[in-house]
Design a protein around this motif. Sequence first.
Motif, PDB file in Angstrom:
ATOM      1  N   MET A 124     -32.510 -56.975  -5.582  1.00 23.60           N
ATOM      2  CA  MET A 124     -31.714 -55.930  -6.226  1.00 23.60           C
ATOM      3  C   MET A 124     -30.392 -55.710  -5.500  1.00 23.60           C
ATOM      4  SD  MET A 124     -34.674 -53.154  -7.239  1.00 23.60           S
ATOM      5  CE  MET A 124     -33.489 -52.052  -8.004  1.00 23.60           C
ATOM      6  N   SER A 125     -30.413 -55.848  -4.172  1.00 23.04           N
ATOM      7  CA  SER A 125     -29.150 -55.712  -3.414  1.00 23.04           C
ATOM      8  C   SER A 125     -28.179 -56.820  -3.799  1.00 23.04           C
ATOM      9  CB  SER A 125     -29.448 -55.746  -1.921  1.00 23.04           C
ATOM     10  OG  SER A 125     -30.293 -54.678  -1.563  1.00 23.04           O
ATOM     11  N   ASP A 126     -28.703 -58.055  -3.874  1.00 20.86           N
ATOM     12  CA  ASP A 126     -27.831 -59.171  -4.284  1.00 20.86           C
ATOM     13  C   ASP A 126     -27.297 -58.963  -5.693  1.00 20.86           C
ATOM     14  OD1 ASP A 126     -28.376 -60.273  -1.837  1.00 20.86           O
ATOM     15  OD2 ASP A 126     -30.004 -61.563  -2.585  1.00 20.86           O
ATOM     16  N   HIS A 127     -28.178 -58.530  -6.562  1.00 20.25           N
ATOM     17  CA  HIS A 127     -27.741 -58.288  -7.945  1.00 20.25           C
ATOM     18  C   HIS A 127     -26.703 -57.173  -8.015  1.00 20.25           C
ATOM     19  CE1 HIS A 127     -27.992 -58.183 -12.290  1.00 20.25           C
ATOM     20  NE2 HIS A 127     -28.297 -56.868 -12.234  1.00 20.25           N
ATOM     21  N   LEU A 128     -26.894 -56.155  -7.199  1.00 19.78           N
ATOM     22  CA  LEU A 128     -25.935 -55.056  -7.175  1.00 19.78           C
ATOM     23  C   LEU A 128     -24.577 -55.514  -6.648  1.00 19.78           C
ATOM     24  CD1 LEU A 128     -25.547 -52.025  -7.644  1.00 19.78           C
ATOM     25  CD2 LEU A 128     -26.324 -51.645  -5.300  1.00 19.78           C
ATOM     26  N   CYS A 129     -24.621 -56.387  -5.628  1.00 18.25           N
ATOM     27  CA  CYS A 129     -23.345 -56.918  -5.108  1.00 18.25           C
ATOM     28  C   CYS A 129     -22.617 -57.744  -6.168  1.00 18.25           C
ATOM     29  CB  CYS A 129     -23.614 -57.766  -3.875  1.00 18.25           C
ATOM     30  SG  CYS A 129     -24.176 -56.814  -2.459  1.00 18.25           S
ATOM     31  N   SER A 130     -23.392 -58.592  -6.841  1.00 17.72           N
ATOM     32  CA  SER A 130     -22.759 -59.407  -7.889  1.00 17.72           C
ATOM     33  C   SER A 130     -22.231 -58.530  -9.017  1.00 17.72           C
ATOM     34  CB  SER A 130     -23.767 -60.417  -8.437  1.00 17.72           C
ATOM     35  OG  SER A 130     -24.859 -59.736  -9.039  1.00 17.72           O
ATOM     36  N   MET A 131     -22.987 -57.476  -9.351  1.00 14.32           N
ATOM     37  CA  MET A 131     -22.509 -56.566 -10.388  1.00 14.32           C
ATOM     38  C   MET A 131     -21.247 -55.831  -9.940  1.00 14.32           C
ATOM     39  SD  MET A 131     -24.413 -56.801 -13.077  1.00 14.32           S
ATOM     40  CE  MET A 131     -24.104 -55.273 -13.935  1.00 14.32           C
ATOM     41  N   ASN A 132     -21.170 -55.465  -8.671  1.00 14.22           N
ATOM     42  CA  ASN A 132     -19.957 -54.807  -8.158  1.00 14.22           C
ATOM     43  C   ASN A 132     -18.751 -55.738  -8.221  1.00 14.22           C
ATOM     44  OD1 ASN A 132     -21.141 -52.338  -7.586  1.00 14.22           O
ATOM     45  ND2 ASN A 132     -21.859 -53.024  -5.566  1.00 14.22           N
ATOM     46  N   GLU A 133     -18.959 -57.028  -7.864  1.00 16.07           N
ATOM     47  CA  GLU A 133     -17.856 -57.998  -7.939  1.00 16.07           C
ATOM     48  C   GLU A 133     -17.379 -58.172  -9.381  1.00 16.07           C
ATOM     49  OE1 GLU A 133     -19.284 -61.525  -6.144  1.00 16.07           O
ATOM     50  OE2 GLU A 133     -19.270 -60.715  -4.102  1.00 16.07           O
ATOM     51  N   THR A 134     -18.360 -58.287 -10.279  1.00 16.69           N
ATOM     52  CA  THR A 134     -17.988 -58.447 -11.688  1.00 16.69           C
ATOM     53  C   THR A 134     -17.229 -57.221 -12.191  1.00 16.69           C
ATOM     54  OG1 THR A 134     -19.991 -59.757 -12.004  1.00 16.69           O
ATOM     55  CG2 THR A 134     -18.921 -58.911 -13.973  1.00 16.69           C
ATOM     56  N   LEU A 135     -17.714 -56.038 -11.766  1.00 16.06           N
ATOM     57  CA  LEU A 135     -17.053 -54.809 -12.187  1.00 16.06           C
ATOM     58  C   LEU A 135     -15.629 -54.725 -11.645  1.00 16.06           C
ATOM     59  CD1 LEU A 135     -17.411 -52.139 -13.686  1.00 16.06           C
ATOM     60  CD2 LEU A 135     -18.291 -51.156 -11.560  1.00 16.06           C
ATOM     61  N   SER A 136     -15.454 -55.142 -10.401  1.00 14.35           N
ATOM     62  CA  SER A 136     -14.091 -55.111  -9.825  1.00 14.35           C
ATOM     63  C   SER A 136     -13.162 -56.084 -10.554  1.00 14.35           C
ATOM     64  CB  SER A 136     -14.157 -55.435  -8.336  1.00 14.35           C
ATOM     65  OG  SER A 136     -14.673 -56.741  -8.139  1.00 14.35           O
ATOM     66  N   LYS A 137     -13.684 -57.282 -10.915  1.00 13.87           N
ATOM     67  CA  LYS A 137     -12.864 -58.243 -11.670  1.00 13.87           C
ATOM     68  C   LYS A 137     -12.486 -57.687 -13.027  1.00 13.87           C
ATOM     69  CE  LYS A 137     -14.714 -62.390  -9.446  1.00 13.87           C
ATOM     70  NZ  LYS A 137     -15.486 -63.646  -9.667  1.00 13.87           N
ATOM     71  N   GLN A 138     -13.470 -57.069 -13.685  1.00 14.35           N
ATOM     72  CA  GLN A 138     -13.169 -56.503 -14.996  1.00 14.35           C
ATOM     73  C   GLN A 138     -12.126 -55.395 -14.888  1.00 14.35           C
ATOM     74  OE1 GLN A 138     -16.904 -55.284 -16.609  1.00 14.35           O
ATOM     75  NE2 GLN A 138     -17.566 -57.407 -17.125  1.00 14.35           N
ATOM     76  N   ARG A 139     -12.229 -54.589 -13.834  1.00 18.50           N
ATOM     77  CA  ARG A 139     -11.220 -53.541 -13.653  1.00 18.50           C
ATOM     78  C   ARG A 139      -9.825 -54.136 -13.432  1.00 18.50           C
ATOM     79  NH1 ARG A 139     -14.338 -49.224  -9.693  1.00 18.50           N
ATOM     80  NH2 ARG A 139     -15.688 -48.323 -11.335  1.00 18.50           N
ATOM     81  N   GLU A 140      -9.771 -55.190 -12.632  1.00 19.83           N
ATOM     82  CA  GLU A 140      -8.465 -55.849 -12.416  1.00 19.83           C
ATOM     83  C   GLU A 140      -7.902 -56.398 -13.721  1.00 19.83           C
ATOM     84  OE1 GLU A 140      -9.143 -58.753  -9.443  1.00 19.83           O
ATOM     85  OE2 GLU A 140      -9.326 -57.288  -7.808  1.00 19.83           O
ATOM     86  N   GLU A 141      -8.776 -57.026 -14.536  1.00 17.66           N
ATOM     87  CA  GLU A 141      -8.305 -57.556 -15.820  1.00 17.66           C
ATOM     88  C   GLU A 141      -7.827 -56.437 -16.725  1.00 17.66           C
ATOM     89  OE1 GLU A 141     -11.515 -59.808 -17.384  1.00 17.66           O
ATOM     90  OE2 GLU A 141     -11.323 -61.443 -15.920  1.00 17.66           O
ATOM     91  N   ILE A 142      -8.572 -55.339 -16.704  1.00 16.81           N
ATOM     92  CA  ILE A 142      -8.168 -54.199 -17.542  1.00 16.81           C
ATOM     93  C   ILE A 142      -6.816 -53.651 -17.090  1.00 16.81           C
ATOM     94  CG2 ILE A 142      -8.759 -51.811 -18.099  1.00 16.81           C
ATOM     95  CD1 ILE A 142     -11.716 -52.695 -18.026  1.00 16.81           C
ATOM     96  N   ASP A 143      -6.642 -53.527 -15.760  1.00 17.76           N
ATOM     97  CA  ASP A 143      -5.354 -53.048 -15.251  1.00 17.76           C
ATOM     98  C   ASP A 143      -4.218 -53.988 -15.642  1.00 17.76           C
ATOM     99  OD1 ASP A 143      -6.638 -50.887 -14.134  1.00 17.76           O
ATOM    100  OD2 ASP A 143      -6.881 -51.834 -12.155  1.00 17.76           O
ATOM    101  N   THR A 144      -4.498 -55.297 -15.546  1.00 17.03           N
ATOM    102  CA  THR A 144      -3.468 -56.290 -15.909  1.00 17.03           C
ATOM    103  C   THR A 144      -3.124 -56.173 -17.379  1.00 17.03           C
ATOM    104  OG1 THR A 144      -4.351 -57.771 -14.219  1.00 17.03           O
ATOM    105  CG2 THR A 144      -2.902 -58.736 -15.885  1.00 17.03           C
ATOM    106  N   LEU A 145      -4.146 -56.051 -18.208  1.00 19.93           N
ATOM    107  CA  LEU A 145      -3.902 -55.917 -19.647  1.00 19.93           C
ATOM    108  C   LEU A 145      -3.146 -54.641 -19.954  1.00 19.93           C
ATOM    109  CD1 LEU A 145      -7.350 -57.146 -21.043  1.00 19.93           C
ATOM    110  CD2 LEU A 145      -5.150 -58.318 -21.186  1.00 19.93           C
ATOM    111  N   LYS A 146      -3.493 -53.550 -19.243  1.00 21.23           N
ATOM    112  CA  LYS A 146      -2.777 -52.305 -19.458  1.00 21.23           C
ATOM    113  C   LYS A 146      -1.292 -52.452 -19.103  1.00 21.23           C
ATOM    114  CE  LYS A 146      -6.535 -48.990 -18.925  1.00 21.23           C
ATOM    115  NZ  LYS A 146      -7.097 -47.890 -18.110  1.00 21.23           N
ATOM    116  N   LEU A 147      -1.007 -53.100 -17.966  1.00 19.06           N
ATOM    117  CA  LEU A 147       0.389 -53.299 -17.576  1.00 19.06           C
ATOM    118  C   LEU A 147       1.126 -54.170 -18.583  1.00 19.06           C
ATOM    119  CD1 LEU A 147      -0.071 -53.837 -13.728  1.00 19.06           C
ATOM    120  CD2 LEU A 147       0.916 -51.842 -14.867  1.00 19.06           C
TER     121      LEU A 147
END
Length: 663
Positions: free
Chosen positions: A627-650
């Motif tokens: 679950m810790s590994d899965h949570l880390c991978s989910m956090n990385e995916t979430l951070s990437k999605q946030r970056e993409e969203i910020d880029t799209l917003k800009l």
Amino acid sequence: ALLRSQRPRQYCKFGQFAQNQVLKKGVVDEQASSTSLKDQVKQREQSLRKVEQEMDSLTFRNQQLAKRVELLQEELAASEAKGKKSKNKGDSPSQQGLQQTQSVFDEDLQKKIQENERLHIQFYEADEQHRQQESQLKGRLEQLERDHEQHQAIVDGLTSKYMGTIERLQSDKARLEVKSQTLEREAKECKMNSPPQSSPQFSQYLHENAAYVRPLEEGLVQLHQSITEDTVTVLETVGKLKDFADHFTSYTHFLQKILPYQLKSLEEECGTPLCTSSLTSKNQELQSDMKRITSLFDKLHSYISLLALPSELTHRGEERSSSSAVFTQLAACLHSLHDAVKEMSTHYSQKASLEQELSTVTQKLRTTNECLLASLGSLTSSTGKIATFFSNNLDFFTSSTGYSPRGGAGSLNPLQAESMLGNKKKASDYMHAIRKPRPESVPYREALLHRRVLTSSTESREGLTQQVVASQEKIARLEQEKEHWLLEAQLGRVRLEKESQRIQDLETQLSFALGGGGSPAHSLGQVGMLTTTPTNEEVGDEESREQLIKTHYMARVGELTTQLQVSDSKAVNFHAECRALAKRLAIAEKSRETLTEEVKLANQNITRLQDELATTKRSYKEQLSMMSDHLCSMNETLSKQREEIDTLKLGSKGNSKLLKKSR
């Protein structure tokens, strides 16, 4: 039904009473043994006092003889001095005879003195041995008294411990016997209670009542026994409820079958000439009460049958709501039944009072009315308790059990309930096992020290056992020597008496000779008597010795026979005690084996639970890491999605500005 429910208790009480009778018998035997020990101690004290009296008498007699010998020695010395004076004057034939007689007396006296000294020595030795044996016997007597006090304390403890139980059981037995006789008499009178107007078929139906009541009672008992803390009690898992419902259905049909006969019996009673208007009114009220009670039993049968049916609904909420309604209606019906029975009891009590005023009433009718009123009172109390119980616990009956299959759909079947109980029990045992403190082990050095102490104690016990055996042999040898010296003392006493008699005879002869009252021939005759008399006395000594030995050994045989009988009785008591102890030892061994097996099973369960705990911990750790590994991978995916969203917003903001400028 009351008698059948009381039978196991009576059997249990009677079993306890039998055990207490055995214990009481053991107490009586112990008291008899204590009494025999007291009697033996009294006999020993009497024998000791008798021996002391004999010793005192012998001592006094010896002192008298010693004084007498001293007087004789003084007289002999005086006679010798006179003889020397007369010898200087000249010896005559009479003086020569006197000297010869005097020499015989001197020799005889010297022998008696030596024998008296020897008897003094033997008497002193026998006295010393007697004192030693007396001290030993006193020690044994004290030990026996201590043992007796211990036995008496044990007997008193057992008596005080079981006396209250015995008295209570005896009172219970007497009370139950009186109650049984009363119930039997009432049962006989109830059997003869059928009115003469009733049909034979109605009487036959009344005798069949037990055939319906007994299965109903057994079904209720089995239902109660099946509901325990180790089971999940819901309508789907109570299998015995269906059996009880079937028995209740049979009993309801029986009540419906006998209802017309009951109504007909009351109607015929109203038609008799002796029935007054008041009795007719009460009979009509009883008819309505019987109809109402039968209809209420029919309703109860319907509700119980509904509760006994297995649930066919798939939705849990609908099934619970329907059963809640049935429970509510059942509680209301039970209250109605209690009210109906109470009203019927009141009406029948009024009817019995009216019948008591009739001049033609019999004792049998009075007894029957009392029996029926007691039964109605008991039925009123029972229905009231049942109705109150259902009303107080109606919320519990209608509430949810808290158990349901995964997903919340469907009902809990018996297999699922059994599996859930098994898991619950395992969890409870596991928590109990991990919370239970382990016993502290004994250190090696302390255990080694205890082993040395135990070994030395065993060796000292063996040495003490050998000393006890040697002491017992020595006591037996001293007993034999005591018997020998007692016999010798008796013989010596007889000899002393005879020698005293002879000394008196010699004194008489000596005084006669010194007085000069005889001739030489007469003196020679006296010498002849002195020389021939010992032969007859020796014969008498031998006869008296044999008679004394015979008397002594006959008395000893009687005493040994008495001791043998006492020893036999003690041996029988000890044998019974040994058998009882052997039985207790066998029971203790069986219980030890059972406890050993239980300990083994408990250790196995602890080992298994520890393995399960380790496996569970390991699986939990693996799951946590995954679950810790899965949570880390989910956090990385979430951070990437946030970056993409910020880029799209800009990018969208830049496009919107360009569009505005172009416009």
